[in-house]
Design a protein around this motif. Structure first.
Motif, PDB file in Angstrom:
ATOM      1  N   THR A  98       0.832  -1.209   0.000  1.00 24.81           N
ATOM      2  CA  THR A  98       0.000   0.000   0.000  1.00 24.81           C
ATOM      3  C   THR A  98       0.862   1.253   0.000  1.00 24.81           C
ATOM      4  OG1 THR A  98      -0.116  -0.081   2.397  1.00 24.81           O
ATOM      5  CG2 THR A  98      -1.924  -1.115   1.162  1.00 24.81           C
ATOM      6  N   GLN A  99       2.161   1.046   0.114  1.00 26.40           N
ATOM      7  CA  GLN A  99       3.082   2.172  -0.014  1.00 26.40           C
ATOM      8  C   GLN A  99       4.412   1.680  -0.560  1.00 26.40           C
ATOM      9  OE1 GLN A  99       3.855   3.968   3.780  1.00 26.40           O
ATOM     10  NE2 GLN A  99       4.516   2.070   4.721  1.00 26.40           N
ATOM     11  N   THR A 100       5.097   2.580  -1.223  1.00 18.19           N
ATOM     12  CA  THR A 100       6.440   2.269  -1.692  1.00 18.19           C
ATOM     13  C   THR A 100       7.265   3.522  -1.406  1.00 18.19           C
ATOM     14  OG1 THR A 100       7.771   1.565  -3.564  1.00 18.19           O
ATOM     15  CG2 THR A 100       5.765   2.786  -4.117  1.00 18.19           C
ATOM     16  N   GLY A 101       8.096   3.977  -2.355  1.00 17.67           N
ATOM     17  CA  GLY A 101       8.862   5.174  -2.040  1.00 17.67           C
ATOM     18  C   GLY A 101       9.877   5.509  -3.103  1.00 17.67           C
ATOM     19  N   ALA A 102      10.716   6.445  -2.756  1.00 18.03           N
ATOM     20  CA  ALA A 102      11.811   6.872  -3.637  1.00 18.03           C
ATOM     21  C   ALA A 102      13.056   6.990  -2.769  1.00 18.03           C
ATOM     22  CB  ALA A 102      11.485   8.224  -4.268  1.00 18.03           C
ATOM     23  N   SER A 103      14.191   6.584  -3.334  1.00 23.84           N
ATOM     24  CA  SER A 103      15.440   6.628  -2.580  1.00 23.84           C
ATOM     25  C   SER A 103      16.561   7.208  -3.435  1.00 23.84           C
ATOM     26  CB  SER A 103      15.872   5.215  -2.154  1.00 23.84           C
ATOM     27  OG  SER A 103      14.861   4.552  -1.443  1.00 23.84           O
ATOM     28  N   ILE A 162       5.968   8.393  -7.996  1.00 30.93           N
ATOM     29  CA  ILE A 162       7.305   8.248  -7.388  1.00 30.93           C
ATOM     30  C   ILE A 162       8.289   9.239  -8.018  1.00 30.93           C
ATOM     31  CG2 ILE A 162       9.313   6.720  -7.185  1.00 30.93           C
ATOM     32  CD1 ILE A 162       7.340   4.353  -7.076  1.00 30.93           C
ATOM     33  N   LYS A 163       8.226   9.345  -9.329  1.00 32.34           N
ATOM     34  CA  LYS A 163       9.213  10.193 -10.020  1.00 32.34           C
ATOM     35  C   LYS A 163       9.132  11.651  -9.574  1.00 32.34           C
ATOM     36  CE  LYS A 163      10.139   7.923 -14.447  1.00 32.34           C
ATOM     37  NZ  LYS A 163      10.076   8.244 -15.876  1.00 32.34           N
ATOM     38  N   LEU A 164       7.918  12.114  -9.235  1.00 33.76           N
ATOM     39  CA  LEU A 164       7.808  13.492  -8.734  1.00 33.76           C
ATOM     40  C   LEU A 164       8.650  13.649  -7.470  1.00 33.76           C
ATOM     41  CD1 LEU A 164       3.976  14.226  -9.129  1.00 33.76           C
ATOM     42  CD2 LEU A 164       5.854  15.103 -10.533  1.00 33.76           C
ATOM     43  N   VAL A 165       8.594  12.623  -6.616  1.00 30.71           N
ATOM     44  CA  VAL A 165       9.360  12.664  -5.365  1.00 30.71           C
ATOM     45  C   VAL A 165      10.855  12.484  -5.658  1.00 30.71           C
ATOM     46  CG1 VAL A 165       9.677  11.562  -3.110  1.00 30.71           C
ATOM     47  CG2 VAL A 165       7.377  11.810  -4.079  1.00 30.71           C
ATOM     48  N   GLU A 166      11.176  11.537  -6.548  1.00 31.11           N
ATOM     49  CA  GLU A 166      12.590  11.295  -6.912  1.00 31.11           C
ATOM     50  C   GLU A 166      13.270  12.583  -7.382  1.00 31.11           C
ATOM     51  OE1 GLU A 166      12.170   7.813  -9.740  1.00 31.11           O
ATOM     52  OE2 GLU A 166      14.170   7.450  -8.969  1.00 31.11           O
ATOM     53  N   ARG A 167      12.560  13.315  -8.223  1.00 33.83           N
ATOM     54  CA  ARG A 167      13.156  14.551  -8.781  1.00 33.83           C
ATOM     55  C   ARG A 167      13.462  15.549  -7.675  1.00 33.83           C
ATOM     56  NH1 ARG A 167       8.344  14.678 -12.972  1.00 33.83           N
ATOM     57  NH2 ARG A 167       8.950  12.767 -14.017  1.00 33.83           N
ATOM     58  N   ARG A 168      12.504  15.690  -6.757  1.00 32.71           N
ATOM     59  CA  ARG A 168      12.719  16.653  -5.669  1.00 32.71           C
ATOM     60  C   ARG A 168      13.873  16.183  -4.780  1.00 32.71           C
ATOM     61  NH1 ARG A 168      10.338  16.070  -1.106  1.00 32.71           N
ATOM     62  NH2 ARG A 168       8.390  15.177  -1.888  1.00 32.71           N
ATOM     63  N   LEU A 169      13.897  14.884  -4.446  1.00 31.60           N
ATOM     64  CA  LEU A 169      14.962  14.367  -3.575  1.00 31.60           C
ATOM     65  C   LEU A 169      16.331  14.536  -4.230  1.00 31.60           C
ATOM     66  CD1 LEU A 169      13.510  11.029  -2.097  1.00 31.60           C
ATOM     67  CD2 LEU A 169      13.483  13.313  -1.094  1.00 31.60           C
ATOM     68  N   LEU A 170      16.370  14.312  -5.537  1.00 30.00           N
ATOM     69  CA  LEU A 170      17.642  14.418  -6.253  1.00 30.00           C
ATOM     70  C   LEU A 170      18.169  15.857  -6.213  1.00 30.00           C
ATOM     71  CD1 LEU A 170      19.662  12.849  -7.919  1.00 30.00           C
ATOM     72  CD2 LEU A 170      18.230  13.216  -9.941  1.00 30.00           C
ATOM     73  N   VAL A 171      17.292  16.796  -6.496  1.00 37.65           N
ATOM     74  CA  VAL A 171      17.708  18.206  -6.491  1.00 37.65           C
ATOM     75  C   VAL A 171      18.125  18.613  -5.070  1.00 37.65           C
ATOM     76  CG1 VAL A 171      16.901  20.576  -6.819  1.00 37.65           C
ATOM     77  CG2 VAL A 171      16.334  18.825  -8.521  1.00 37.65           C
ATOM     78  N   GLU A 172      17.357  18.167  -4.059  1.00 39.19           N
ATOM     79  CA  GLU A 172      17.706  18.506  -2.668  1.00 39.19           C
ATOM     80  C   GLU A 172      19.037  17.880  -2.270  1.00 39.19           C
ATOM     81  OE1 GLU A 172      13.086  18.842  -1.080  1.00 39.19           O
ATOM     82  OE2 GLU A 172      14.348  17.249  -0.274  1.00 39.19           O
ATOM     83  N   THR A 173      19.291  16.659  -2.759  1.00 34.55           N
ATOM     84  CA  THR A 173      20.548  15.981  -2.421  1.00 34.55           C
ATOM     85  C   THR A 173      21.741  16.734  -3.020  1.00 34.55           C
ATOM     86  OG1 THR A 173      19.459  13.842  -2.335  1.00 34.55           O
ATOM     87  CG2 THR A 173      21.833  13.810  -2.631  1.00 34.55           C
TER      88      THR A 173
END
Ligand code: GRF
Length: 195
Positions: free
Chosen positions: A130-135, A169-180
Motif C-alpha cells: 500500500t506504499q512504496t517510495g523513492a530513494s 514516485i518520479k515526482l518525489v525522486e526529482r525533488r529528492l535528487l535536487v535537494e541531495t
C-alpha cells in the motif's frame, strides 16, 4: 560550483529536473555532460539545454569491465565532482564503481532496501503493497544496496496502474535528487560519511 555528470538510459525526466534547477543562477551545481549506454530518448534534453553528451554503447565492448573502463574515461574528461545514475539501466562493473565512489549516486523508485532491482514498481504492486517510495543512494558493488542518502514514502492507491505509481514516485525522486545535490554542494551532506 559542483560539476555533475548524469548518466541515463531512458527518457531522462529526473535529468531534466536537474537541468531546470541549474537554470537558477543561485543553484550551486551544473550538469557539465550527459552520458548514456544507448541512444536514449533523454539525450534530447542535452541538446535542448546545450549540454554536451556522450554515448558508450554497452554492446560495443567485449566485456562489462571494458565498457565500464570506457565509460569512466569519458566521465573523467569532464572533471565531475559527482556522477548521478538517473534511470541508468546497466550495472557498473566494480572497477568503475571504485573509480567513482563515493561520489556516485543512484535514484531508485522504491523505499530501499524494499524492492531493489529493475522492476521495483511492478514488484511493489505484485506484492500488494500500500506504499512504496523513492530513494537516493550511494552506489556500491551490489544491486541498489549502497548507503541511503535520503528517501521518502509514496502511497499506492487501490487500482493504481504501474505507470501511475511510477509517475507519482518520479515526482518525489526529482525533488529528492535536487535537494541531495544542493545538500552536497552546501556541505550539509558528506558522502564520505555514508560510504
Ligand atoms: C526513475 O524512476 C529511476 O529511478 C528508474 O528509472 C526511472 C528513470 O526515469 N531507475 P527518467 O528516465 O528519469 O524519466
Amino acid at each position: 560550483m559542483l560539476r555533475l555528470v548524469v548518466l541515463i538510459s531512458g527518457g531522462g525526466s529526473n535529468l531534466r529536473a536537474l537541468l531546470e534547477a541549474s537554470e537558477d543562477a543561485e543553484f550551486p551545481a551544473r550538469v557539465v555532460a550527459i552520458g548514456a549506454d544507448r541512444d536514449a530518448d533523454g539525450l534530447a534534453h542535452a541538446e535542448e539545454f546545450g549540454i554536451p553528451s556522450f554515448v558508450v554503447p554497452f554492446g560495443a565492448y567485449p566485456t562489462r569491465e571494458a565498457w565500464g573502463e570506457a565509460l569512466v574515461e569519458q566521465i573523467r574528461q569532464w572533471e565531475a565532482d559527482l556522477v548521478i545514475l538517473s534511470g541508468f539501466m546497466r550495472l557498473l562493473p566494480p572497477t568503475a564503481v571504485h573509480a567513482l565512489a563515493p561520489n556516485l549516486l543512484n535514484t531508485h523508485p522504491a523505499y530501499l532496501p524494499e524492492f531493489p532491482g529493475a522492476h521495483a514498481v511492478r514488484d511493489a504492486l505484485a506484492e500488494g503493497a500500500t506504499q512504496t517510495g523513492a530513494s537516493v543512494i550511494v552506489v556500491d558493488d551490489g544491486v541498489d544496496s549502497g548507503p541511503i542518502v535520503v528517501q521518502e514514502r509514496v502511497p499506492i492507491h487501490p487500482g493504481d496502474s504501474e505507470a501511475a505509481v511510477h509517475d507519482r514516485i518520479k515526482l518525489v525522486e526529482r525533488r529528492l535528487l535536487v535537494e541531495t545535490v544542493l545538500g552536497i554542494a552546501n556541505g550539509d551532506i558528506d558522502l564520505r560519511d555514508l560510504a
